[in-house]
Write a protein that holds these residues in place. Structure first.
Motif, PDB file in Angstrom:
ATOM      1  N   PRO A   1      15.177  -5.073  53.701  1.00  0.00           N
ATOM      2  CA  PRO A   1      14.912  -4.854  52.265  1.00  0.00           C
ATOM      3  C   PRO A   1      14.826  -3.393  51.863  1.00  0.00           C
ATOM      4  CG  PRO A   1      12.929  -5.590  53.390  1.00  0.00           C
ATOM      5  CD  PRO A   1      14.031  -5.714  54.380  1.00  0.00           C
ATOM      6  N   THR A   2      14.589  -2.484  52.803  1.00  0.00           N
ATOM      7  CA  THR A   2      14.473  -1.062  52.462  1.00  0.00           C
ATOM      8  C   THR A   2      15.175  -0.215  53.524  1.00  0.00           C
ATOM      9  OG1 THR A   2      12.375  -0.789  53.659  1.00  0.00           O
ATOM     10  CG2 THR A   2      12.245  -1.408  51.315  1.00  0.00           C
ATOM     11  N   PHE A   3      15.418   1.042  53.166  1.00  0.00           N
ATOM     12  CA  PHE A   3      15.897   2.007  54.152  1.00  0.00           C
ATOM     13  C   PHE A   3      15.324   3.371  53.799  1.00  0.00           C
ATOM     14  CE2 PHE A   3      18.838   2.949  50.785  1.00  0.00           C
ATOM     15  CZ  PHE A   3      19.261   4.253  50.988  1.00  0.00           C
ATOM     16  N   THR A   4      15.289   4.260  54.775  1.00  0.00           N
ATOM     17  CA  THR A   4      14.765   5.616  54.593  1.00  0.00           C
ATOM     18  C   THR A   4      15.902   6.599  54.787  1.00  0.00           C
ATOM     19  OG1 THR A   4      12.613   4.949  55.445  1.00  0.00           O
ATOM     20  CG2 THR A   4      13.077   7.308  55.360  1.00  0.00           C
ATOM     21  N   ASP A   5      16.150   7.442  53.767  1.00  0.00           N
ATOM     22  CA  ASP A   5      17.259   8.388  53.875  1.00  0.00           C
ATOM     23  C   ASP A   5      16.855   9.580  54.740  1.00  0.00           C
ATOM     24  OD1 ASP A   5      15.755  10.144  52.332  1.00  0.00           O
ATOM     25  OD2 ASP A   5      16.872   9.787  50.492  1.00  0.00           O
TER      26      ASP A   5
ATOM     27  N   GLY B   1      13.626  11.502  54.000  1.00  0.00           N
ATOM     28  CA  GLY B   1      12.352  10.806  54.075  1.00  0.00           C
ATOM     29  C   GLY B   1      12.045   9.923  52.883  1.00  0.00           C
ATOM     30  N   ASN B   2      12.991   9.722  51.980  1.00  0.00           N
ATOM     31  CA  ASN B   2      12.771   8.872  50.815  1.00  0.00           C
ATOM     32  C   ASN B   2      13.034   7.408  51.167  1.00  0.00           C
ATOM     33  OD1 ASN B   2      12.376  11.188  49.024  1.00  0.00           O
ATOM     34  ND2 ASN B   2      14.593  11.511  49.254  1.00  0.00           N
ATOM     35  N   VAL B   3      12.094   6.545  50.831  1.00  0.00           N
ATOM     36  CA  VAL B   3      12.243   5.111  51.072  1.00  0.00           C
ATOM     37  C   VAL B   3      12.878   4.482  49.834  1.00  0.00           C
ATOM     38  CG1 VAL B   3      11.077   2.943  51.570  1.00  0.00           C
ATOM     39  CG2 VAL B   3      10.250   5.076  52.603  1.00  0.00           C
ATOM     40  N   LYS B   4      13.963   3.740  50.070  1.00  0.00           N
ATOM     41  CA  LYS B   4      14.697   3.131  48.959  1.00  0.00           C
ATOM     42  C   LYS B   4      14.891   1.639  49.198  1.00  0.00           C
ATOM     43  CE  LYS B   4      17.187   7.410  47.950  1.00  0.00           C
ATOM     44  NZ  LYS B   4      18.511   8.055  47.732  1.00  0.00           N
ATOM     45  N   THR B   5      15.062   0.926  48.093  1.00  0.00           N
ATOM     46  CA  THR B   5      15.223  -0.525  48.147  1.00  0.00           C
ATOM     47  C   THR B   5      16.692  -0.892  48.327  1.00  0.00           C
ATOM     48  OG1 THR B   5      13.306  -0.865  46.722  1.00  0.00           O
ATOM     49  CG2 THR B   5      14.864  -2.692  46.913  1.00  0.00           C
ATOM     50  N   VAL B   6      16.930  -1.876  49.168  1.00  0.00           N
ATOM     51  CA  VAL B   6      18.272  -2.412  49.366  1.00  0.00           C
ATOM     52  C   VAL B   6      18.394  -3.725  48.603  1.00  0.00           C
ATOM     53  CG1 VAL B   6      19.934  -3.319  51.034  1.00  0.00           C
ATOM     54  CG2 VAL B   6      18.518  -1.347  51.623  1.00  0.00           C
ATOM     55  N   GLN B   7      19.391  -3.837  47.790  1.00  0.00           N
ATOM     56  CA  GLN B   7      19.585  -5.066  47.031  1.00  0.00           C
ATOM     57  C   GLN B   7      20.107  -6.162  47.951  1.00  0.00           C
ATOM     58  OE1 GLN B   7      22.615  -5.028  43.965  1.00  0.00           O
ATOM     59  NE2 GLN B   7      21.417  -6.419  42.683  1.00  0.00           N
ATOM     60  N   GLN B   8      19.413  -7.282  47.968  1.00  0.00           N
ATOM     61  CA  GLN B   8      19.808  -8.444  48.770  1.00  0.00           C
ATOM     62  C   GLN B   8      20.300  -9.527  47.815  1.00  0.00           C
ATOM     63  OE1 GLN B   8      15.792  -8.660  50.426  1.00  0.00           O
ATOM     64  NE2 GLN B   8      16.680  -8.511  52.479  1.00  0.00           N
ATOM     65  N   ARG B   9      21.540  -9.904  47.944  1.00  0.00           N
ATOM     66  CA  ARG B   9      22.131 -10.852  47.008  1.00  0.00           C
ATOM     67  C   ARG B   9      22.583 -12.121  47.704  1.00  0.00           C
ATOM     68  NH1 ARG B   9      27.006  -7.729  44.799  1.00  0.00           N
ATOM     69  NH2 ARG B   9      27.472  -9.770  43.904  1.00  0.00           N
TER      70      ARG B   9
ATOM     71  N   SER C   1      26.253  11.416  54.346  1.00  0.00           N
ATOM     72  CA  SER C   1      26.389  10.268  55.243  1.00  0.00           C
ATOM     73  C   SER C   1      25.174   9.359  55.240  1.00  0.00           C
ATOM     74  CB  SER C   1      26.687  10.745  56.671  1.00  0.00           C
ATOM     75  OG  SER C   1      25.693  11.642  57.124  1.00  0.00           O
ATOM     76  N   ASP C   2      24.092   9.720  54.514  1.00  0.00           N
ATOM     77  CA  ASP C   2      22.962   8.799  54.365  1.00  0.00           C
ATOM     78  C   ASP C   2      23.029   8.032  53.043  1.00  0.00           C
ATOM     79  OD1 ASP C   2      22.340  10.712  52.484  1.00  0.00           O
ATOM     80  OD2 ASP C   2      20.291  11.062  53.192  1.00  0.00           O
TER      81      ASP C   2
ATOM     82  N   PHE D   1      25.304  15.275  43.898  1.00  0.00           N
ATOM     83  CA  PHE D   1      24.939  15.855  42.602  1.00  0.00           C
ATOM     84  C   PHE D   1      23.544  15.422  42.139  1.00  0.00           C
ATOM     85  CE2 PHE D   1      29.636  15.569  42.523  1.00  0.00           C
ATOM     86  CZ  PHE D   1      29.925  16.921  42.361  1.00  0.00           C
ATOM     87  N   THR D   2      22.821  14.700  42.992  1.00  0.00           N
ATOM     88  CA  THR D   2      21.466  14.262  42.635  1.00  0.00           C
ATOM     89  C   THR D   2      20.558  15.482  42.455  1.00  0.00           C
ATOM     90  OG1 THR D   2      21.781  12.235  43.926  1.00  0.00           O
ATOM     91  CG2 THR D   2      19.514  12.845  43.330  1.00  0.00           C
ATOM     92  N   PRO D   3      19.868  15.609  41.315  1.00  0.00           N
ATOM     93  CA  PRO D   3      18.975  16.765  41.103  1.00  0.00           C
ATOM     94  C   PRO D   3      17.875  16.840  42.165  1.00  0.00           C
ATOM     95  CG  PRO D   3      19.402  15.625  39.037  1.00  0.00           C
ATOM     96  CD  PRO D   3      19.967  14.753  40.123  1.00  0.00           C
ATOM     97  N   ASN D   4      17.601  18.071  42.637  1.00  0.00           N
ATOM     98  CA  ASN D   4      16.528  18.349  43.596  1.00  0.00           C
ATOM     99  C   ASN D   4      16.741  17.675  44.953  1.00  0.00           C
ATOM    100  OD1 ASN D   4      15.063  19.813  41.526  1.00  0.00           O
ATOM    101  ND2 ASN D   4      14.444  17.781  40.726  1.00  0.00           N
ATOM    102  N   LEU D   5      17.959  17.247  45.244  1.00  0.00           N
ATOM    103  CA  LEU D   5      18.209  16.554  46.512  1.00  0.00           C
ATOM    104  C   LEU D   5      17.965  17.481  47.705  1.00  0.00           C
ATOM    105  CD1 LEU D   5      19.269  14.042  48.040  1.00  0.00           C
ATOM    106  CD2 LEU D   5      21.579  14.977  47.784  1.00  0.00           C
ATOM    107  N   PHE D   6      18.402  18.716  47.631  1.00  0.00           N
ATOM    108  CA  PHE D   6      18.276  19.644  48.749  1.00  0.00           C
ATOM    109  C   PHE D   6      17.017  20.504  48.651  1.00  0.00           C
ATOM    110  CE2 PHE D   6      22.784  18.651  48.356  1.00  0.00           C
ATOM    111  CZ  PHE D   6      23.131  18.357  49.658  1.00  0.00           C
TER     112      PHE D   6
END
Length: 543
Positions: free
Chosen positions: A186-190, A193-201, A393-394, A399-404
């Motif tokens: 249900p989740t992954f960590t990039d 270190g950000n935890v994100k939700t994986v859509q399960q369909r 690759s993660d 172009f995501t703001p503040n990514l780096f």
């Protein structure tokens, strides 16, 4: 006794009358002779005229008889012609259905491979084939006596118009899909270190519908390819419905120039072989990660030799779906190219898998190169179908703001990518692979001085085999990305069933395993960041 004078006088009178009688006899004799001769001549003339008339009547009778015989022969030929056309119609229909959506080899020698070179060219999305090529079903009654109209050519669809000024074919591609992603984590960590939700369909969708209108106008070399394209899984999102196409002028086999919407030819899967892939409308994740997408521009393609062909395109950006003209930079600096060599047979069939059942080893070697200057505005949203984003690759978009880091935002970047691929086909088997290299640099934006140039590379391998010729196909594949922000991979196993032994109808079932997939959107079976198993089953129609 009378005197001598009297005797002399009497003798003179007698002589006179005797002379008159003799002249009369002669005159009468001549008249009779003349009458006899005239009658004979008249009789002879009448007899000759009668003979001539008889001859003419006999000749006329002979001509009438010959005309009657010719009429009978003509009627018999017309009857045979009708019977022949009645047989040709179903036979052409059978051949066309066996040919399916692509070229089907009809023999086991070099002749099918020569024909495959022609048919392979017709199935490029960006190329408008001659609708007169391929098998067609003519207007004729079928064996049940029903009248049929129009013609059918695999992958070119049904002909609606055919005039001296042009023609029109209509073709449809669509598929229904069952998708199950419930086994994904249900989740992954990039990598930051950000935890994100994986859509399960888990859902059913009439996944995609494409209606194609194609043909030529004014000049057979002037081709058009216009289509309506929708992805129902993306209802309400940008570019869920697309009206697009391209115009082409085929000067000769060496040069064809087109303008409009094309797929950038920077990997094998975007050379124009859709939808003839092993998995129904789904690439391996490495190909999806590195490739370009559809954009507007100008394309040049053709053959250099019988075994070497090329494609080159200059476009607006890497992906135009869901991006308006106002968002595109005005530099016109997106370029992609492909150089394909088929050294053994001069052809490689259509798409992936050896549906053609090559009896001589078919080989392919290809190289691709592409570049583009991209910015935030010209990049589509991440959930827009069939688009390409510049990602790490993660799975993070660069172009995501503040990514780096705080205050660091990339607004512009340069994309460069090279790929090489190779493949073998023989007796229903195919083995192919592709390697990718990608560079991202020339970053612009607040704080980007601290962002280093990025380099990622990866590969994919695929193999397939027809366990029942043109009917049941097994396949396996996998890919890996070697990136600076992770090393995701995927593997998959699948089976395809072609119930009518052609590529018009296919039922595909596939199980794939993902490990931190960096790509994914609602149209494809893999999910961004997904790890775990996914199953999907599709019923595909392409005519």
């Amino acid at each position: 006794m009378p005197s001598n004078r009297s005797f002399s006088a009497n003798r003179g009178v007698m002589t006179h009358w005797l002379t008159v009688m003799l002249w009369g006899a002669c005159l009468s004799s001549n008249l009779c002779l003349a009458q006899t001769t005239t009658a004979q001549q008249l009789q002879a003339s009448t007899t000759a005229g009668a003979q001539d008339a008889a001859k003419l009547l006999k000749k006329l009778d002979q001509l009438i008889e010959q005309n009657s015989q010719l009429q009978k022969q003509n009627n018999e030929l017309e009857k045979q012609n009708r019977e022949l056309m009645e047989q040709i119609g179903p036979l052409r229909q059978t051949v066309a259905s066996q040919a399916g959506a692509t070229f089907e080899a009809t023999a086991k020698a070099s002749a099918p491979q020569k024909e495959a070179r022609v048919v392979a060219a017709t199935y490029q999305e960006s190329q408008e084939p001659n609708p007169r090529d391929g098998e067609e079903q003519k207007n004729s009654p079928d064996r049940e006596g029903k009248k049929r109209w129009g013609t059918y050519t695999p992958n070119l669809g049904f002909k609606l118009a055919d005039t001296e000024y042009g023609d029109l074919n209509v073709s449809i591609y669509t598929y229904a899909r069952y998708l199950n992603q419930r086994a994904l984590r249900p989740t992954f960590t990039d990598s930051f270190g950000n935890v994100k939700t994986v859509q399960q369909r888990q859902d059913f969708q009439l996944q995609k519908l494409q209606m194609k209108f194609l043909g030529w106008v004014i000049d057979p070399k002037l081709r058009y390819f216009l289509y309506a394209w929708t992805s129902n899984a993306n209802q309400g999102q940008p570019a869920q419905v697309v009206l697009a196409g391209n115009l082409n002028f085929n000067f000769n086999k060496h040069i064809s120039l087109g303008a409009g919407v094309f797929s950038l030819p920077n990997t094998r899967s975007v050379e124009g072989n859709f939808p003839f892939w092993l998995s129904v409308d789904s690439r391996l994740i490495a190909d999806e990660f590195f490739r370009g997408s559809y954009t507007s521009g100008i394309q040049l393609r053709g053959q250099i030799t019988d075994k070497l062909r090329y494609q080159a395109m200059v476009g607006n950006n890497l992906s135009t779906l869901g991006v308006s003209a106002a968002q595109i930079n005005n530099k016109f600096d997106t370029f992609a190219s492909a150089l394909v060599w088929m050294p053994t047979t001069g052809e490689f069939g259509v798409g992936y898998g050896d549906f053609e059942d090559h009896q001589t080893l078919a080989t392919r070697l290809a190289a691709h190169f592409s570049r583009s200057n991209e910015d935030t505005e010209s990049q589509p949203r991440s959930d827009t179908f069939e688009n390409t984003q510049l990602k790490l690759s993660d799975g993070n978009i660069i172009f995501t703001p503040n990514l780096f880091g705080p205050g660091v935002t990339i607004t512009d970047a340069r994309y460069r990518m090279s790929a090489v691929d190779a493949g073998l086909k023989l007796h229903g088997y195919e083995l192919s692979g592709q390697y990718f290299w990608r560079w991202l640099d020339n970053f612009k934006g607040p704080g980007t001085a601290v962002v280093p140039s990025l380099f990622d590379h990866g590969f994919e391998m695929q193999g397939s085999a027809f366990v029942l010729p043109k009917t049941v196909q097994l396949y396996a594949g996998g890919s890996t990305i070697f990136g600076q922000f992770g090393r995701p991979f995927d593997t998959r196993l699948g089976v395809n069933w072609f119930p009518w032994k052609n590529r018009v109808v296919r039922w595909g079932n596939e199980v794939l395993y993902l490990d931190r997939s960096p790509v994914g959107y609602t149209s494809v079976p893999f999910a961004n960041g997904g790890t775990g198993f996914v199953f999907h089953s599709t019923w595909e129609l392409a005519f």
